[in-house]
Scaffold this active site. Sequence first.
Site, PDB file in Angstrom:
ATOM      1  CE1 TYR A 154      -3.445  -2.512  -0.284  1.00  0.00           C
ATOM      2  CE2 TYR A 154      -4.031  -2.133   1.999  1.00  0.00           C
ATOM      3  CZ  TYR A 154      -4.254  -2.765   0.797  1.00  0.00           C
ATOM      4  OH  TYR A 154      -5.304  -3.650   0.661  1.00  0.00           O
TER       5      TYR A 154
ATOM      6  CB  SER B  69     -13.621  -1.522  -2.831  1.00  0.00           C
ATOM      7  OG  SER B  69     -12.271  -1.145  -2.982  1.00  0.00           O
ATOM      8  N   PRO B  70     -16.028  -1.538   0.057  1.00  0.00           N
ATOM      9  CG  PRO B  70     -16.377  -0.925   2.273  1.00  0.00           C
ATOM     10  CD  PRO B  70     -15.296  -1.294   1.319  1.00  0.00           C
TER      11      PRO B  70
ATOM     12  CB  ALA C 259     -17.957   0.480  -5.703  1.00  0.00           C
ATOM     13  N   GLY C 260     -14.977   1.792  -3.917  1.00  0.00           N
ATOM     14  CA  GLY C 260     -13.919   2.798  -4.039  1.00  0.00           C
ATOM     15  C   GLY C 260     -14.464   4.207  -4.251  1.00  0.00           C
ATOM     16  N   GLY C 261     -15.713   4.453  -3.848  1.00  0.00           N
ATOM     17  CA  GLY C 261     -16.325   5.786  -4.005  1.00  0.00           C
ATOM     18  C   GLY C 261     -17.281   5.851  -5.189  1.00  0.00           C
TER      19      GLY C 261
ATOM     20  CG  PHE D 117     -20.640   8.001  -2.310  1.00  0.00           C
ATOM     21  CD1 PHE D 117     -21.769   8.125  -1.501  1.00  0.00           C
ATOM     22  CD2 PHE D 117     -19.639   7.125  -1.909  1.00  0.00           C
ATOM     23  CE1 PHE D 117     -21.887   7.402  -0.333  1.00  0.00           C
ATOM     24  CE2 PHE D 117     -19.750   6.395  -0.747  1.00  0.00           C
ATOM     25  CZ  PHE D 117     -20.867   6.533   0.046  1.00  0.00           C
TER      26      PHE D 117
HETATM   27  N1  LIG Z   1      -7.559  -7.280  -0.659  1.00  0.00           N
HETATM   28  C1  LIG Z   1      -7.579  -6.491  -1.702  1.00  0.00           C
HETATM   29  O1  LIG Z   1      -7.275  -6.892  -2.830  1.00  0.00           O
HETATM   30  C2  LIG Z   1      -8.006  -5.059  -1.505  1.00  0.00           C
HETATM   31  C3  LIG Z   1      -8.257  -4.234  -2.615  1.00  0.00           C
HETATM   32  C4  LIG Z   1      -8.665  -2.926  -2.382  1.00  0.00           C
HETATM   33  C5  LIG Z   1      -8.837  -2.469  -1.069  1.00  0.00           C
HETATM   34  N2  LIG Z   1      -8.566  -3.290  -0.013  1.00  0.00           N
HETATM   35  C6  LIG Z   1      -8.788  -2.847   1.386  1.00  0.00           C
HETATM   36  O2  LIG Z   1     -10.087  -2.316   1.478  1.00  0.00           O
HETATM   37  C7  LIG Z   1     -10.024  -1.017   2.063  1.00  0.00           C
HETATM   38  C8  LIG Z   1     -11.160  -0.194   1.566  1.00  0.00           C
HETATM   39  O3  LIG Z   1     -11.090  -0.015   0.149  1.00  0.00           O
HETATM   40  P1  LIG Z   1     -11.546   1.367  -0.486  1.00  0.00           P
HETATM   41  O4  LIG Z   1     -10.716   2.470   0.043  1.00  0.00           O
HETATM   42  O5  LIG Z   1     -11.655   1.186  -1.945  1.00  0.00           O
HETATM   43  O6  LIG Z   1     -13.005   1.476   0.215  1.00  0.00           O
HETATM   44  P2  LIG Z   1     -14.324   2.265  -0.127  1.00  0.00           P
HETATM   45  O7  LIG Z   1     -14.918   2.604   1.183  1.00  0.00           O
HETATM   46  O8  LIG Z   1     -15.129   1.481  -1.096  1.00  0.00           O
HETATM   47  O9  LIG Z   1     -13.863   3.580  -0.890  1.00  0.00           O
HETATM   48  C9  LIG Z   1     -13.249   4.629  -0.222  1.00  0.00           C
HETATM   49  C10 LIG Z   1     -13.405   5.849  -1.102  1.00  0.00           C
HETATM   50  O10 LIG Z   1     -14.799   6.214  -1.080  1.00  0.00           O
HETATM   51  C11 LIG Z   1     -14.891   7.575  -0.730  1.00  0.00           C
HETATM   52  N3  LIG Z   1     -16.093   7.783   0.088  1.00  0.00           N
HETATM   53  C12 LIG Z   1     -16.411   7.139   1.237  1.00  0.00           C
HETATM   54  N4  LIG Z   1     -17.580   7.615   1.719  1.00  0.00           N
HETATM   55  C13 LIG Z   1     -17.979   8.581   0.866  1.00  0.00           C
HETATM   56  C14 LIG Z   1     -19.116   9.444   0.814  1.00  0.00           C
HETATM   57  N5  LIG Z   1     -20.066   9.409   1.757  1.00  0.00           N
HETATM   58  N6  LIG Z   1     -19.203  10.301  -0.210  1.00  0.00           N
HETATM   59  C15 LIG Z   1     -18.256  10.356  -1.174  1.00  0.00           C
HETATM   60  N7  LIG Z   1     -17.160   9.562  -1.188  1.00  0.00           N
HETATM   61  C16 LIG Z   1     -17.017   8.680  -0.174  1.00  0.00           C
HETATM   62  C17 LIG Z   1     -13.649   7.878   0.079  1.00  0.00           C
HETATM   63  O11 LIG Z   1     -13.382   9.247  -0.005  1.00  0.00           O
HETATM   64  P3  LIG Z   1     -12.853  10.054   1.297  1.00  0.00           P
HETATM   65  O12 LIG Z   1     -11.476   9.533   1.541  1.00  0.00           O
HETATM   66  O13 LIG Z   1     -12.894  11.473   0.824  1.00  0.00           O
HETATM   67  O14 LIG Z   1     -13.782   9.803   2.425  1.00  0.00           O
HETATM   68  C18 LIG Z   1     -12.608   7.023  -0.611  1.00  0.00           C
HETATM   69  O15 LIG Z   1     -12.060   7.691  -1.732  1.00  0.00           O
HETATM   70  C19 LIG Z   1      -8.626  -0.515   1.690  1.00  0.00           C
HETATM   71  O16 LIG Z   1      -8.171   0.499   2.564  1.00  0.00           O
HETATM   72  C20 LIG Z   1      -7.813  -1.770   1.841  1.00  0.00           C
HETATM   73  O17 LIG Z   1      -7.493  -1.956   3.200  1.00  0.00           O
HETATM   74  C21 LIG Z   1      -8.168  -4.575  -0.210  1.00  0.00           C
END
Ligand SMILES: NC(=O)c1ccc[n+]([C@@H]2O[C@H](COP(=O)([O-])OP(=O)(O)OC[C@H]3O[C@@H](n4cnc5c(N)ncnc54)[C@H](OP(=O)(O)O)[C@@H]3O)[C@@H](O)[C@H]2O)c1
Length: 299
Positions: free
Chosen positions: A53, A210-211, A213-215, A218
């Site tokens: 990361y 990515s619960p 879907a990475g944003g 929204f």
């Molecule tokens: N095992 C694997 O292959 C794998 C792959 C990917 C990820 N992961 C893990 O999963 C974790 C989560 O993944 P993710 O970061 O993609 O999760 P996510 O929660 O799907 O996406 C986070 C993104 O969504 C945005 N967001 C959240 N709430 C919002 C809202 N109310 N309005 C607008 N934008 C919003 C965040 O922006 P803000 O920062 O501005 O809030 C951030 O850019 C990672 O940190 C990692 O630990 C694992």
Amino acid sequence: MRHQYHPLGFDGSRIAQGFWRLQEWNMTSSETLGFIEACLDLGVTTLDHADIYGGYQCEALFGEALKHKPALRDKMEIVTKCGILLPSESRPEIRVHRYDYRAEHILASVDRSLANLQCEYIDTLLLHRPSPLMDADEIAQAFDLLFTLGKVKHFGVSNFTTHQFDLLQSRLDAPLIVNQVELSPLALQHFEDGTLDHLQQHAVTPMAWSPFAGGELFSGSNEKAKRVQMVLGELAQQNNCTVDQIVVAWLLRHPSGICPVMGSGKVERLAMAVDALSIPLSDDDWFRIWVASKGQPVP
Ligand SMILES: NC(=O)c1ccc[n+]([C@@H]2O[C@H](COP(=O)([O-])OP(=O)(O)OC[C@H]3O[C@@H](n4cnc5c(N)ncnc54)[C@H](OP(=O)(O)O)[C@@H]3O)[C@@H](O)[C@H]2O)c1
């Protein structure tokens, strides 16, 4: 306050926090420490990392922060991953983006993670992505050694198919406790390909990466995202809560005991997700989201 343990094998919090984007948050060390403390105060004690990361930087940023309050270490469960080789400035010896599950690499990767995280042990080590060259016997030997040396307490996998999971499990004495896969209202594949059924059958916890879907949930502008956004908006209004909370409640409703790994660095967003633990989503509402994502009624 610590939330109830998962009903299944995983001894972590019901919701986890991911640190993939830690570098993007541009936090000072004391802000990172404040964020870690806020997670723990919210009962989010399972903190998700990977060696790669932030171009191999995030674990070290976390460790730098944790160094200021080492007593916090035993209040959290650290998950980290190994197995992806990513060419980056900090690792010039890596020339090809590929996977490596030789015992030698797994052992060295854990040592680097421990040094970066400034910890004595990792709670759960995940193999980040399956590789065509994985040798389950060799991986089992590496796991045995890491466990015996007290460097890793539990093992799991990420993005594994059911067959890959079973193959590795067949060579291990201790159960794999996690398969971390992509799960969200925009990513239904693993609800249908047997992954969640298999995990439920073996009492293994699915962690959802990515619960949101990475944003995309929204900001996505394709037809599928727009359909889902509309239903989520209506349900949030009806249930007097936020879209974030509907999505978390939707994942928590699944009987396999999904642990969503949240990705925002904003404490208020994590607090909202935690509040969703008390939002019961009706099965009618659950299926409205499913149907919106599919774009067609259930058969
Ligand atoms: N095992 C694997 O292959 C794998 C792959 C990917 C990820 N992961 C893990 O999963 C974790 C989560 O993944 P993710 O970061 O993609 O999760 P996510 O929660 O799907 O996406 C986070 C993104 O969504 C945005 N967001 C959240 N709430 C919002 C809202 N109310 N309005 C607008 N934008 C919003 C965040 O922006 P803000 O920062 O501005 O809030 C951030 O850019 C990672 O940190 C990692 O630990 C694992």
